[in-house]
Design a protein around this motif. Structure first.
Motif, PDB file in Angstrom:
ATOM      1  N   LEU A 141       0.850  -1.192   0.000  1.00 29.32           N
ATOM      2  CA  LEU A 141       0.000   0.000   0.000  1.00 29.32           C
ATOM      3  C   LEU A 141       0.885   1.241   0.000  1.00 29.32           C
ATOM      4  CD1 LEU A 141      -1.904  -2.262   0.859  1.00 29.32           C
ATOM      5  CD2 LEU A 141      -2.863  -0.746   2.595  1.00 29.32           C
ATOM      6  N   THR A 142       0.596   2.178  -0.887  1.00 30.59           N
ATOM      7  CA  THR A 142       1.403   3.395  -0.949  1.00 30.59           C
ATOM      8  C   THR A 142       0.492   4.600  -1.149  1.00 30.59           C
ATOM      9  OG1 THR A 142       1.642   3.561  -3.355  1.00 30.59           O
ATOM     10  CG2 THR A 142       3.146   2.066  -2.215  1.00 30.59           C
ATOM     11  N   PRO A 143       0.976   5.777  -0.741  1.00 31.82           N
ATOM     12  CA  PRO A 143       0.226   6.987  -1.075  1.00 31.82           C
ATOM     13  C   PRO A 143       0.181   7.141  -2.601  1.00 31.82           C
ATOM     14  CG  PRO A 143       2.031   7.457   0.473  1.00 31.82           C
ATOM     15  CD  PRO A 143       2.228   6.065  -0.038  1.00 31.82           C
ATOM     16  N   ALA A 144      -0.925   7.644  -3.134  1.00 29.85           N
ATOM     17  CA  ALA A 144      -1.039   7.841  -4.584  1.00 29.85           C
ATOM     18  C   ALA A 144       0.065   8.760  -5.084  1.00 29.85           C
ATOM     19  CB  ALA A 144      -2.413   8.418  -4.920  1.00 29.85           C
ATOM     20  N   SER A 145       0.618   9.573  -4.188  1.00 30.25           N
ATOM     21  CA  SER A 145       1.629  10.557  -4.575  1.00 30.25           C
ATOM     22  C   SER A 145       3.050  10.000  -4.591  1.00 30.25           C
ATOM     23  CB  SER A 145       1.588  11.735  -3.592  1.00 30.25           C
ATOM     24  OG  SER A 145       1.880  11.250  -2.288  1.00 30.25           O
ATOM     25  N   ALA A 146       3.250   8.736  -4.196  1.00 30.53           N
ATOM     26  CA  ALA A 146       4.617   8.187  -4.137  1.00 30.53           C
ATOM     27  C   ALA A 146       5.259   8.237  -5.524  1.00 30.53           C
ATOM     28  CB  ALA A 146       4.583   6.757  -3.614  1.00 30.53           C
ATOM     29  N   SER A 147       6.553   8.498  -5.561  1.00 32.11           N
ATOM     30  CA  SER A 147       7.219   8.686  -6.846  1.00 32.11           C
ATOM     31  C   SER A 147       7.379   7.355  -7.573  1.00 32.11           C
ATOM     32  CB  SER A 147       8.585   9.336  -6.643  1.00 32.11           C
ATOM     33  OG  SER A 147       9.497   8.389  -6.159  1.00 32.11           O
ATOM     34  N   PRO A 148       7.162   7.373  -8.898  1.00 32.09           N
ATOM     35  CA  PRO A 148       7.251   6.133  -9.691  1.00 32.09           C
ATOM     36  C   PRO A 148       8.598   5.430  -9.534  1.00 32.09           C
ATOM     37  CG  PRO A 148       6.402   7.960 -11.019  1.00 32.09           C
ATOM     38  CD  PRO A 148       6.846   8.550  -9.723  1.00 32.09           C
ATOM     39  N   ALA A 149       9.676   6.207  -9.388  1.00 32.57           N
ATOM     40  CA  ALA A 149      11.010   5.598  -9.280  1.00 32.57           C
ATOM     41  C   ALA A 149      11.097   4.678  -8.065  1.00 32.57           C
ATOM     42  CB  ALA A 149      12.075   6.684  -9.191  1.00 32.57           C
ATOM     43  N   LYS A 150      10.501   5.132  -6.958  1.00 33.63           N
ATOM     44  CA  LYS A 150      10.560   4.327  -5.736  1.00 33.63           C
ATOM     45  C   LYS A 150       9.722   3.065  -5.851  1.00 33.63           C
ATOM     46  CE  LYS A 150      10.151   6.375  -1.758  1.00 33.63           C
ATOM     47  NZ  LYS A 150       9.580   7.267  -0.723  1.00 33.63           N
ATOM     48  N   LEU A 151       8.707   3.133  -6.703  1.00 32.25           N
ATOM     49  CA  LEU A 151       7.799   1.994  -6.807  1.00 32.25           C
ATOM     50  C   LEU A 151       8.282   0.957  -7.812  1.00 32.25           C
ATOM     51  CD1 LEU A 151       4.456   4.010  -6.755  1.00 32.25           C
ATOM     52  CD2 LEU A 151       5.706   3.026  -4.833  1.00 32.25           C
ATOM     53  N   ALA A 152       9.228   1.347  -8.676  1.00 33.56           N
ATOM     54  CA  ALA A 152       9.661   0.457  -9.753  1.00 33.56           C
ATOM     55  C   ALA A 152      10.254  -0.836  -9.214  1.00 33.56           C
ATOM     56  CB  ALA A 152      10.676   1.181 -10.642  1.00 33.56           C
ATOM     57  N   GLN A 153      11.099  -0.722  -8.203  1.00 35.26           N
ATOM     58  CA  GLN A 153      11.730  -1.922  -7.651  1.00 35.26           C
ATOM     59  C   GLN A 153      10.679  -2.850  -7.020  1.00 35.26           C
ATOM     60  OE1 GLN A 153      14.506  -1.231  -4.450  1.00 35.26           O
ATOM     61  NE2 GLN A 153      15.298  -3.322  -4.490  1.00 35.26           N
ATOM     62  N   ILE A 154       9.728  -2.260  -6.309  1.00 38.12           N
ATOM     63  CA  ILE A 154       8.680  -3.058  -5.661  1.00 38.12           C
ATOM     64  C   ILE A 154       7.890  -3.847  -6.706  1.00 38.12           C
ATOM     65  CG2 ILE A 154       6.538  -2.917  -4.329  1.00 38.12           C
ATOM     66  CD1 ILE A 154       7.712  -0.433  -2.911  1.00 38.12           C
ATOM     67  N   GLU A 155       7.520  -3.158  -7.778  1.00 38.71           N
ATOM     68  CA  GLU A 155       6.749  -3.815  -8.844  1.00 38.71           C
ATOM     69  C   GLU A 155       7.551  -4.901  -9.544  1.00 38.71           C
ATOM     70  OE1 GLU A 155       5.136  -0.575 -11.266  1.00 38.71           O
ATOM     71  OE2 GLU A 155       3.302  -1.803 -11.312  1.00 38.71           O
ATOM     72  N   ALA A 156       8.858  -4.662  -9.676  1.00 36.15           N
ATOM     73  CA  ALA A 156       9.702  -5.648 -10.364  1.00 36.15           C
ATOM     74  C   ALA A 156       9.643  -7.004  -9.669  1.00 36.15           C
ATOM     75  CB  ALA A 156      11.146  -5.152 -10.430  1.00 36.15           C
TER      76      ALA A 156
ATOM     77  N   ALA B 367      15.033   1.578 -15.536  1.00 36.62           N
ATOM     78  CA  ALA B 367      15.199   0.880 -16.810  1.00 36.62           C
ATOM     79  C   ALA B 367      15.002  -0.615 -16.638  1.00 36.62           C
ATOM     80  CB  ALA B 367      16.591   1.170 -17.382  1.00 36.62           C
ATOM     81  N   VAL B 368      15.555  -1.169 -15.582  1.00 39.39           N
ATOM     82  CA  VAL B 368      15.407  -2.602 -15.325  1.00 39.39           C
ATOM     83  C   VAL B 368      13.933  -2.942 -15.085  1.00 39.39           C
ATOM     84  CG1 VAL B 368      15.932  -4.456 -13.684  1.00 39.39           C
ATOM     85  CG2 VAL B 368      17.750  -2.923 -14.463  1.00 39.39           C
ATOM     86  N   ALA B 369      13.276  -2.120 -14.286  1.00 39.21           N
ATOM     87  CA  ALA B 369      11.858  -2.372 -14.010  1.00 39.21           C
ATOM     88  C   ALA B 369      11.054  -2.319 -15.303  1.00 39.21           C
ATOM     89  CB  ALA B 369      11.333  -1.355 -12.998  1.00 39.21           C
ATOM     90  N   GLY B 370      11.412  -1.427 -16.211  1.00 42.91           N
ATOM     91  CA  GLY B 370      10.731  -1.334 -17.498  1.00 42.91           C
ATOM     92  C   GLY B 370      10.919  -2.592 -18.334  1.00 42.91           C
ATOM     93  N   LEU B 371      12.130  -3.110 -18.361  1.00 41.54           N
ATOM     94  CA  LEU B 371      12.403  -4.345 -19.114  1.00 41.54           C
ATOM     95  C   LEU B 371      11.622  -5.518 -18.535  1.00 41.54           C
ATOM     96  CD1 LEU B 371      16.271  -3.892 -19.534  1.00 41.54           C
ATOM     97  CD2 LEU B 371      14.571  -3.843 -21.379  1.00 41.54           C
ATOM     98  N   ILE B 372      11.491  -5.537 -17.217  1.00 39.72           N
ATOM     99  CA  ILE B 372      10.736  -6.618 -16.573  1.00 39.72           C
ATOM    100  C   ILE B 372       9.249  -6.506 -16.924  1.00 39.72           C
ATOM    101  CG2 ILE B 372       9.980  -7.492 -14.319  1.00 39.72           C
ATOM    102  CD1 ILE B 372      12.826  -6.831 -13.286  1.00 39.72           C
ATOM    103  N   ARG B 373       8.719  -5.283 -16.913  1.00 38.66           N
ATOM    104  CA  ARG B 373       7.313  -5.083 -17.292  1.00 38.66           C
ATOM    105  C   ARG B 373       7.060  -5.598 -18.700  1.00 38.66           C
ATOM    106  NH1 ARG B 373       7.239  -0.384 -14.414  1.00 38.66           N
ATOM    107  NH2 ARG B 373       8.090   0.805 -16.163  1.00 38.66           N
ATOM    108  N   GLU B 374       7.974  -5.260 -19.615  1.00 37.60           N
ATOM    109  CA  GLU B 374       7.811  -5.692 -21.011  1.00 37.60           C
ATOM    110  C   GLU B 374       7.831  -7.210 -21.136  1.00 37.60           C
ATOM    111  OE1 GLU B 374      10.705  -3.800 -23.561  1.00 37.60           O
ATOM    112  OE2 GLU B 374      10.231  -1.859 -22.667  1.00 37.60           O
ATOM    113  N   ALA B 375       8.579  -7.871 -20.255  1.00 40.18           N
ATOM    114  CA  ALA B 375       8.736  -9.331 -20.354  1.00 40.18           C
ATOM    115  C   ALA B 375       7.580 -10.082 -19.693  1.00 40.18           C
ATOM    116  CB  ALA B 375      10.063  -9.759 -19.725  1.00 40.18           C
ATOM    117  N   ARG B 376       6.662  -9.360 -19.038  1.00 40.76           N
ATOM    118  CA  ARG B 376       5.550 -10.048 -18.362  1.00 40.76           C
ATOM    119  C   ARG B 376       4.401 -10.308 -19.327  1.00 40.76           C
ATOM    120  NH1 ARG B 376       6.550  -7.824 -12.824  1.00 40.76           N
ATOM    121  NH2 ARG B 376       7.848  -9.488 -11.974  1.00 40.76           N
TER     122      ARG B 376
END
Lengths: 376, 376
Positions: A141-156, B367-376
């Motif tokens: 769960l994150t604030p809607a305002s959280a920066s995309p960069a910080k969320l990228a690793q979590i999503e990965a 960039a890494v997170a982007g490549l992972i998104r594309e591969a899903r």
């Protein structure tokens, strides 16, 4: 081990999936475990060397990514006795992996299949990584305002991001509601997480030749690292492995000084304070949930709390990078605080002082480099 | 130890500040050192445990940031015998720190005060970090086109960035000219750097209970990691500590297959090849300088070379992150290559296989997170 409520004293078996007191809603805790040299599992390289001080998780049930003992390294400037605990050399890039490996291993063993936490920072990334490794479904769960960069690793790591409208408090409220359906793997409320963080203290003790340092300075937001260190050194003290506690110092942002304020006032508990913003996102915390325990950590050890400004954090980032350590702003706050304590004579040169570096600078490389440029 | 030229055989004392043959311009090398169980310095935590296999640097002269033994960790999928060498858990975020700590310590001991390298990637960041730690002036030559994000970490360590107009070859030429004035701390040409990289092999051997694995797969650009592994396992073989070499496999980008091409053709040396671009910047290498030695590494061990496409790297990034490992594209190339070798039966399930993960995903998180998104 048995969970005990910090407020009303109610107890719960440690095989209960629980994160706060069912009776009064207070924070719960695990008892300190006496720990000495004979308790170390020398066949393990890192966190799990200290399994005897952790909730029971047999080897086959551990979710492990190869945690090793992080370096206790010299710092060319800042006093001969100064050591940096380079505690971000973990798979996800921060010390939070100590808490995640222990907490998620134990929760999975107790039947959890679907976990969540509220954090858009290091804790979220770490819990997502270990949930992935352990085959657990995970939402962050994150604030809607959280920066995309910080969320990228979590999503990965395959975690589901759940964006909540509103501020950090709204996210916390959403977490409490969600805990009705899924397992709340909270880096703040789960005593299992703090038990994992304690392993840093055991490592420092081993790395110093089975001695306690004279002081440890650590950045404090919600305080899991400080509470972990307290837990470790108390366990070592009870067993007789060390003769006294190291003085524990909390580094706080001048914009978020809730703990420092309560400590300075001699109060029993913290109150929420926000005086501005800070580059140190990991300690941008309005009010730590475990205020009483944090204050006790400082007082019973003879330590204290120090606030640092963003400008002081920038200088610390610069000085650490100039010595080869590229860390995130929150990690530099601990070094900045140490500098103030040493400069004012509170910490004596010649004693053994440890500064904990909690997160990698690579988490926000460009931003960190910018802060360093400004400080030159 | 004595440096010997790979081309004309000329020899040089190892206390000379030298990076290539003064007579013919060929690459130079250090002899393999026999190394066994009794040679390990168990008082050291990482790289310097293997000091007896390294050029002599007394403890007080070492530029060290607390290098520890990196994890040899399980991978939940991909075969029971598969182990990941998580070799990016170093202060600067890549295995290059192995080479930097050894090379810069020794160069400083021999009188170097001003060093430089040509690299806008992991090597540049690592050398800048250790130069800072050791109080050395440091310049890093980069193409003018290098991305600011990659340069931010290098600059944070106080290194001077020298931008060269033209491509990577122009930068290499500028480096050769600059070597007239300053010490060329080259991650490609300096045998000291490769000697440092060898320590990964010694660690794998210790971590497997003093046994060699059946294979090691590693991404190869200029090949310092492959040559380091060769050096380590040959030293262990000569001493009798192991009975045979592990098969060494090189993972290359399908766009930069110089080594794989020469290996497949049965050639003695590599020729430059560029067939496109690649997301794996660390192995976007037109022609490795030590082609003969790299080919010999593969052949004498019974290994080989495999190319992987960007799409295959994306899938490998995804699969690694789904298991908790967030790495950079170059590191994922080794896992992708392993998958092909295992899938085609070249590597047998049940044997012990090691895949080396060379760099952190946090180096280029978005960039890494982007490549992972594309591969899903």
């Amino acid at each position: 081990m048995t969970y005990a409520c910090d407020a009303c004293g109610a107890t719960y078996a440690d095989d209960t999936l629980i994160w706060r007191c069912a009776r009064c809603g207070g924070t719960i805790d695990l008892p300190v475990v006496p720990f000495g040299a004979d308790d170390v599992d020398t066949g393990e390289a890192g966190v799990w060397r200290y399994a005897r001080a952790l909730p029971d998780v047999p080897g086959r049930d551990r979710i492990a990514l190869g945690e090793v003992m992080t370096p206790l390294a010299p710092m060319p400037v800042g006093g001969a006795g100064l050591r940096l605990k380079v505690d971000f050399l973990f798979p996800s890039g921060s010390y939070k992996d100590r808490g995640s490996t222990v907490m998620l291993s134990r929760l999975r063993m107790l039947g959890a299949t679907d976990v969540f936490d509220d954090s858009s920072g290091n804790a979220g990334a770490s819990i997502a990584a270990y949930a992935a490794a352990g085959g657990l479904s995970c939402s962050i769960l994150t604030p809607a305002s959280a920066s995309p960069a910080k969320l990228a690793q979590i999503e990965a790591y395959r975690a589901q991001l759940v964006k909540i409208d509103g501020d950090r408090a709204a996210v916390a409220q959403a977490a409490i509601e969600r805990a009705e359906q899924a397992t709340y793997a909270s880096h703040v409320y789960q005593p299992l997480f703090i038990a994992g963080c304690a392993t840093a203290g055991f490592e420092i003790w081993e790395q110093l030749g089975r001695r306690a340092p004279d002081s440890v300075t650590v950045a404090v937001g919600y305080g899991s690292q400080l509470l972990g260190l307290r837990r470790a050194f108390k366990g070592l003290l009870i067993s007789g492995a060390i003769g006294r506690l190291p003085r524990l110092y909390a580094a706080q942002s001048a914009s978020y000084p809730a703990l420092q304020d309560a400590w300075a006032r001699g109060a029993d508990d913290v109150e929420p304070i926000v005086l501005g913003t800070s580059v140190a996102e990991g300690i941008s915390c309005r009010m730590p949930a475990r205020g009483r325990a944090l204050l006790a950590s400082l007082r019973e050890s003879g330590g204290g709390a120090v606030t640092v400004t963003d400008a002081e954090i920038g200088v610390a980032l610069r000085d650490l990078a100039s010595a080869g350590y590229f860390v995130e702003p929150t990690a530099a706050a601990s070094y900045a605080a140490y500098g103030k304590l040493a400069g004012s004579g509170v910490l004596r040169d010649g004693d053994v002082h440890v500064v904990v570096l909690s997160g990698s600078g690579l988490k926000a490389g460009a931003a960190v480099a910018g802060l360093i440029r400004e400080a030159r």
